[in-house]
Design a protein around this motif. Sequence first.
Motif, PDB file in Angstrom:
ATOM      1  N   PHE A 180       0.854  -1.184   0.000  1.00  0.00           N
ATOM      2  CA  PHE A 180       0.000   0.000   0.000  1.00  0.00           C
ATOM      3  C   PHE A 180       0.899   1.246   0.000  1.00  0.00           C
ATOM      4  O   PHE A 180       1.218   1.813   1.057  1.00  0.00           O
ATOM      5  CB  PHE A 180      -0.908  -0.015   1.229  1.00  0.00           C
ATOM      6  N   ALA A 181       1.274   1.649  -1.195  1.00  0.00           N
ATOM      7  CA  ALA A 181       2.191   2.789  -1.335  1.00  0.00           C
ATOM      8  C   ALA A 181       2.145   3.291  -2.769  1.00  0.00           C
ATOM      9  O   ALA A 181       1.734   2.573  -3.692  1.00  0.00           O
ATOM     10  CB  ALA A 181       3.614   2.382  -0.955  1.00  0.00           C
ATOM     11  N   HIS A 182       2.604   4.556  -2.941  1.00  0.00           N
ATOM     12  CA  HIS A 182       2.799   5.113  -4.287  1.00  0.00           C
ATOM     13  C   HIS A 182       4.189   4.665  -4.750  1.00  0.00           C
ATOM     14  O   HIS A 182       5.198   5.268  -4.427  1.00  0.00           O
ATOM     15  CB  HIS A 182       2.731   6.642  -4.265  1.00  0.00           C
ATOM     16  N   ASP A 183       4.204   3.605  -5.488  1.00  0.00           N
ATOM     17  CA  ASP A 183       5.471   3.006  -5.920  1.00  0.00           C
ATOM     18  C   ASP A 183       5.557   3.096  -7.437  1.00  0.00           C
ATOM     19  O   ASP A 183       4.739   2.504  -8.153  1.00  0.00           O
ATOM     20  CB  ASP A 183       5.532   1.551  -5.447  1.00  0.00           C
ATOM     21  N   THR A 184       6.566   3.830  -7.923  1.00  0.00           N
ATOM     22  CA  THR A 184       6.705   4.006  -9.377  1.00  0.00           C
ATOM     23  C   THR A 184       6.991   2.685 -10.069  1.00  0.00           C
ATOM     24  O   THR A 184       6.564   2.480 -11.216  1.00  0.00           O
ATOM     25  CB  THR A 184       7.832   4.992  -9.686  1.00  0.00           C
ATOM     26  N   VAL A 218      -0.015   9.643 -14.725  1.00  0.00           N
ATOM     27  CA  VAL A 218      -1.215  10.069 -13.999  1.00  0.00           C
ATOM     28  C   VAL A 218      -0.836  10.416 -12.568  1.00  0.00           C
ATOM     29  O   VAL A 218       0.221  10.030 -12.073  1.00  0.00           O
ATOM     30  CB  VAL A 218      -2.298   8.978 -14.009  1.00  0.00           C
ATOM     31  N   ARG A 219      -1.754  11.127 -11.920  1.00  0.00           N
ATOM     32  CA  ARG A 219      -1.664  11.355 -10.485  1.00  0.00           C
ATOM     33  C   ARG A 219      -2.677  10.427  -9.819  1.00  0.00           C
ATOM     34  O   ARG A 219      -3.841  10.395 -10.210  1.00  0.00           O
ATOM     35  CB  ARG A 219      -1.995  12.816 -10.150  1.00  0.00           C
ATOM     36  N   GLU A 220      -2.227   9.750  -8.833  1.00  0.00           N
ATOM     37  CA  GLU A 220      -3.124   8.779  -8.195  1.00  0.00           C
ATOM     38  C   GLU A 220      -3.328   9.103  -6.713  1.00  0.00           C
ATOM     39  O   GLU A 220      -2.447   9.644  -6.050  1.00  0.00           O
ATOM     40  CB  GLU A 220      -2.602   7.350  -8.378  1.00  0.00           C
ATOM     41  N   ALA A 221      -4.504   8.751  -6.254  1.00  0.00           N
ATOM     42  CA  ALA A 221      -4.842   8.822  -4.829  1.00  0.00           C
ATOM     43  C   ALA A 221      -5.306   7.441  -4.396  1.00  0.00           C
ATOM     44  O   ALA A 221      -6.148   6.822  -5.071  1.00  0.00           O
ATOM     45  CB  ALA A 221      -5.932   9.852  -4.594  1.00  0.00           C
ATOM     46  N   ILE A 222      -4.710   6.966  -3.327  1.00  0.00           N
ATOM     47  CA  ILE A 222      -5.046   5.606  -2.870  1.00  0.00           C
ATOM     48  C   ILE A 222      -5.648   5.687  -1.469  1.00  0.00           C
ATOM     49  O   ILE A 222      -5.334   6.575  -0.676  1.00  0.00           O
ATOM     50  CB  ILE A 222      -3.813   4.682  -2.882  1.00  0.00           C
ATOM     51  N   TYR A 259      -9.699  14.141 -16.690  1.00  0.00           N
ATOM     52  CA  TYR A 259      -9.936  12.718 -16.928  1.00  0.00           C
ATOM     53  C   TYR A 259      -9.710  11.965 -15.603  1.00  0.00           C
ATOM     54  O   TYR A 259      -8.775  12.288 -14.854  1.00  0.00           O
ATOM     55  CB  TYR A 259      -9.026  12.173 -18.026  1.00  0.00           C
ATOM     56  N   MET A 260     -10.533  11.004 -15.441  1.00  0.00           N
ATOM     57  CA  MET A 260     -10.516  10.313 -14.145  1.00  0.00           C
ATOM     58  C   MET A 260     -10.833   8.839 -14.342  1.00  0.00           C
ATOM     59  O   MET A 260     -11.509   8.441 -15.302  1.00  0.00           O
ATOM     60  CB  MET A 260     -11.548  10.964 -13.205  1.00  0.00           C
ATOM     61  N   ALA A 261     -10.374   8.033 -13.372  1.00  0.00           N
ATOM     62  CA  ALA A 261     -10.714   6.605 -13.303  1.00  0.00           C
ATOM     63  C   ALA A 261     -10.678   6.169 -11.847  1.00  0.00           C
ATOM     64  O   ALA A 261      -9.927   6.722 -11.041  1.00  0.00           O
ATOM     65  CB  ALA A 261      -9.767   5.780 -14.152  1.00  0.00           C
ATOM     66  N   VAL A 262     -11.485   5.194 -11.529  1.00  0.00           N
ATOM     67  CA  VAL A 262     -11.569   4.679 -10.146  1.00  0.00           C
ATOM     68  C   VAL A 262     -11.558   3.162 -10.193  1.00  0.00           C
ATOM     69  O   VAL A 262     -12.256   2.544 -11.017  1.00  0.00           O
ATOM     70  CB  VAL A 262     -12.849   5.170  -9.434  1.00  0.00           C
ATOM     71  N   GLY A 263     -10.797   2.594  -9.298  1.00  0.00           N
ATOM     72  CA  GLY A 263     -10.786   1.138  -9.117  1.00  0.00           C
ATOM     73  C   GLY A 263     -10.896   0.807  -7.635  1.00  0.00           C
ATOM     74  O   GLY A 263     -10.296   1.496  -6.805  1.00  0.00           O
ATOM     75  N   CYS A 274      -8.297   3.109  -5.615  1.00  0.00           N
ATOM     76  CA  CYS A 274      -7.289   3.848  -6.374  1.00  0.00           C
ATOM     77  C   CYS A 274      -8.004   4.797  -7.335  1.00  0.00           C
ATOM     78  O   CYS A 274      -8.808   4.347  -8.155  1.00  0.00           O
ATOM     79  CB  CYS A 274      -6.374   2.908  -7.159  1.00  0.00           C
ATOM     80  N   VAL A 275      -7.727   6.092  -7.201  1.00  0.00           N
ATOM     81  CA  VAL A 275      -8.316   7.115  -8.075  1.00  0.00           C
ATOM     82  C   VAL A 275      -7.181   7.767  -8.856  1.00  0.00           C
ATOM     83  O   VAL A 275      -6.217   8.271  -8.264  1.00  0.00           O
ATOM     84  CB  VAL A 275      -9.078   8.177  -7.255  1.00  0.00           C
ATOM     85  N   CYS A 276      -7.267   7.694 -10.165  1.00  0.00           N
ATOM     86  CA  CYS A 276      -6.244   8.290 -11.026  1.00  0.00           C
ATOM     87  C   CYS A 276      -6.828   9.481 -11.775  1.00  0.00           C
ATOM     88  O   CYS A 276      -7.931   9.396 -12.322  1.00  0.00           O
ATOM     89  CB  CYS A 276      -5.707   7.271 -12.032  1.00  0.00           C
ATOM     90  N   MET A 277      -6.068  10.563 -11.790  1.00  0.00           N
ATOM     91  CA  MET A 277      -6.470  11.791 -12.490  1.00  0.00           C
ATOM     92  C   MET A 277      -5.417  12.087 -13.553  1.00  0.00           C
ATOM     93  O   MET A 277      -4.228  11.905 -13.355  1.00  0.00           O
ATOM     94  CB  MET A 277      -6.565  12.959 -11.507  1.00  0.00           C
TER      95      MET A 277
END
Length: 285
Positions: A180-184, A218-222, A259-263, A274-277
């Motif tokens: 659970f991390a922002h890992d490139t 993208v920019r993501e929010a988890i 633009y957006m996506a949600v998983g 996970c929300v990506c913008m």
Amino acid sequence: MRKIIILLLCCGVLISMVGCGDNTAPPPTESPPTTVSETIITETPTEITPPVTAVEPTEKEKEPLPTESVDQAIEPTVSVTEPTTTQQKEETKPSVTTKPAELSTAETPKENGCINIVETEDLPTEEIVIPPKPSMNLVAQKVAEYINQFRSEQGDVTAMVIPGLTEYCKYRCTQLKTNFAHDTTDQRAAAEALQYGEYVDWSLYGIEGEENYYTANVREAIGKGNWGGTADEIAYSIANGFRNSKGHWSYVGSSKYTYMAVGVMYDGYYWYACVCMDTENTDLK
């Protein structure tokens, strides 16, 4: 009168016997005394007859015995009725008090042991077990709807949900379960696995030996949480959590990202989101 005569004769005999004590001849000559004795014998039965009549009352006294037996017969009937009343009282008591007590304490645990256990196993499952979790796709759809609602409420434009980026977000959720991390590295692995986003060919930049990869740019929010309830309630909790996070909402709620996506994914205890913008439609790349 006869009795008086007899008494006079007896007195005369006695006087004669007393006066002539030495004479032996007079007794045989005196025949009347013998007759007197006979008369006495004959009269005595007449005197005995009254006792015979007295015996009859005894037989009559025996006659009341049936009356006593009748009374005795009546008493058993009373005694019979008394047991019936006591039996009725005793029967009513067990039916009301003792029998339920026995069934509740002794019999029901034994007889209904299995039945009650099955019922108690079913009842807790109905009360304790949470209703089946809603569809993950439905929750993700509602999260996007709430994010756009919040964006509209603050005067920003809504973001377009794009399918390719949505699949990328779903893939990222599988990675969030273990990391659970922002890992490139994970982000690149997700883009490369889906062949989604921009393909980077290092040879175009004069760099050799580097492994080419896809990037989503993208920019993501988890997010992660043990949310419960309906699909709508869970989605609201996720979207509202991002809105209340200043760092995440700086781009999730920004008009710059159109633009957006949600998983989302549920592992049996936690929900992962996970929300990506994006500023551009990466589905076209």
